[in-house]
Enzyme design. Structure first.
Site, PDB file in Angstrom:
ATOM      1  N   LYS A 183       2.379  -0.472  -4.693  1.00  0.00           N
ATOM      2  CA  LYS A 183       2.747  -1.495  -5.673  1.00  0.00           C
ATOM      3  C   LYS A 183       2.300  -1.108  -7.091  1.00  0.00           C
ATOM      4  CE  LYS A 183       5.093  -4.069  -2.933  1.00  0.00           C
ATOM      5  NZ  LYS A 183       6.542  -4.224  -3.137  1.00  0.00           N
ATOM      6  N   TYR A 216      -0.693  -0.103   0.724  1.00  0.00           N
ATOM      7  CA  TYR A 216       0.216  -1.090   0.130  1.00  0.00           C
ATOM      8  C   TYR A 216      -0.060  -1.233  -1.372  1.00  0.00           C
ATOM      9  CZ  TYR A 216       2.516  -5.582  -0.720  1.00  0.00           C
ATOM     10  OH  TYR A 216       3.310  -6.576  -1.235  1.00  0.00           O
TER      11      TYR A 216
END
Ligand SMILES: NC(=O)C1=CN([C@@H]2O[C@H](COP(=O)(O)OP(=O)(O)OC[C@H]3O[C@@H](n4cnc5c(N)ncnc54)[C@H](O)[C@@H]3O)[C@@H](O)[C@H]2O)C=CC1
Ligand SMILES: CC(=O)C(C)=O
Length: 262
Positions: free
Chosen positions: A161, A157
């Site tokens: 990002k 994740y």
């Protein structure tokens, strides 16, 4: 006889619920005609009905941000419905909480295809329309505190990002000549469905945790003393969508109540 100025038009991906819905509601208050969008058709229809009941000028589009053709079709839907596009918010994203040694190809492909490829495809679709219109535009994408600092258990994740932050910088440099501003918002910890799932996953991987502990741990040190609300994020996106931010581009702005200091 007077005439009515056409409303500006904003698209928000992944806006059937969570932060995206809050952003769409705020941009509607700011005077935009709104295109809401999601992969979850049932929730999207429900949200569209609620928006219409509240007097919001809205249309909806079901799509998957990881599919490039869906992103271009989304922009086309905005133009077919409202005649133009002014703001495109790459909000849709998904999460995973996995120990680094257990991250597999499936997780990498799932998260990168939605969070990274999806953000790029949305940016391409919006920029293509802005260039065609010739009057500039604003592209605003969801990064995270995890796009500034990577977290344990959030390896994939966090990497996606960081990609959002990177494409935001590249796009801002390439698209500035078309008067297109490209920025990102980096929220901290908001209690949406995403965090409900993250908490459940983190608890699964750590037998010392009980439900709610992971969320409590992440929110304990927020300087402003509370977790984030959709409005906190929407306030920043509203600014990035407005002329007040015309001299800002290529930035990934933290809106986290004081968690990560850059
Ligand atoms: N909740 C939080 O604490 C934080 C969230 N963010 C980011 O903000 C954005 C929104 O997060 P939340 O509202 O919390 O998530 P959420 O899970 O509550 O809502 C995300 C929405 O995106 C939709 N979606 C998922 N995959 C999609 C796809 N392939 N195509 C179209 N729509 C899709 C979902 O159906 C859902 O309605 C995400 O990019 C997330 O990474 C960033 C930092 C913190
Ligand atoms: C979901 C998210 O981005 C974090 C780090 O809270």
């Amino acid at each position: 006889m007077g005439f009515t100025m056409a409303k500006k038009v904003a698209v928000v991906t992944g806006s059937a619920g969570g932060l995206g819905r809050g952003i769409a509601e705020r941009l509607a208050k700011d005077g935009f005609a709104i295109v809401i969008h999601d992969i979850n058709e049932e929730l999207l229809n429900q949200t569209e009905t609620e928006f219409k009941d509240n007097g919001i000028e809205v249309t909806s589009f079901v799509g998957d941000v990881s599919k490039r053709e869906d992103q271009f079709a989304l922009v086309q839907h905005a133009v077919d419905t409202f005649g133009r596009l002014d703001v495109f918010v790459n909000n849709a994203g998904i999460e995973a909480a996995t120990p680094l040694l257990e991250i597999d190809e499936n997780e990498l492909q799932r998260l990168f295809s939605i969070n990274a490829f999806g953000m790029l495809f949305g940016t391409q679709a919006a920029a293509t329309q802005f260039i065609k219109q010739g009057g500039g535009g604003k592209i605003i994408s969801a990064s995270s505190i995890a796009g500034h600092e990577s977290y344990a258990m959030l390896g994939t994740y966090s990497a996606t990002k960081h990609v959002v932050r990177s494409f935001t910088q590249t796009a801002s440099k390439e698209l500035a000549k078309y008067k297109i501003n490209v920025n990102a918002y980096a929220p901290g910890v908001a209690k949406t469905k995403m965090w409900d799932r993250l908490d459940a996953e983190m608890v699964k991987h750590d037998p010392t945790l009980k439900p709610g502990d992971a969320f409590a741990k992440y929110t304990a040190d927020i300087s402003l003393g509370r977790y984030e609300m959709p409005d906190d994020v929407a306030n920043l996106v509203s600014f990035l969508a407005s002329p007040d931010s015309d001299y800002i581009t290529g930035q990934t702005i933290l809106v986290d109540g004081g968690m990560v200091y850059r």
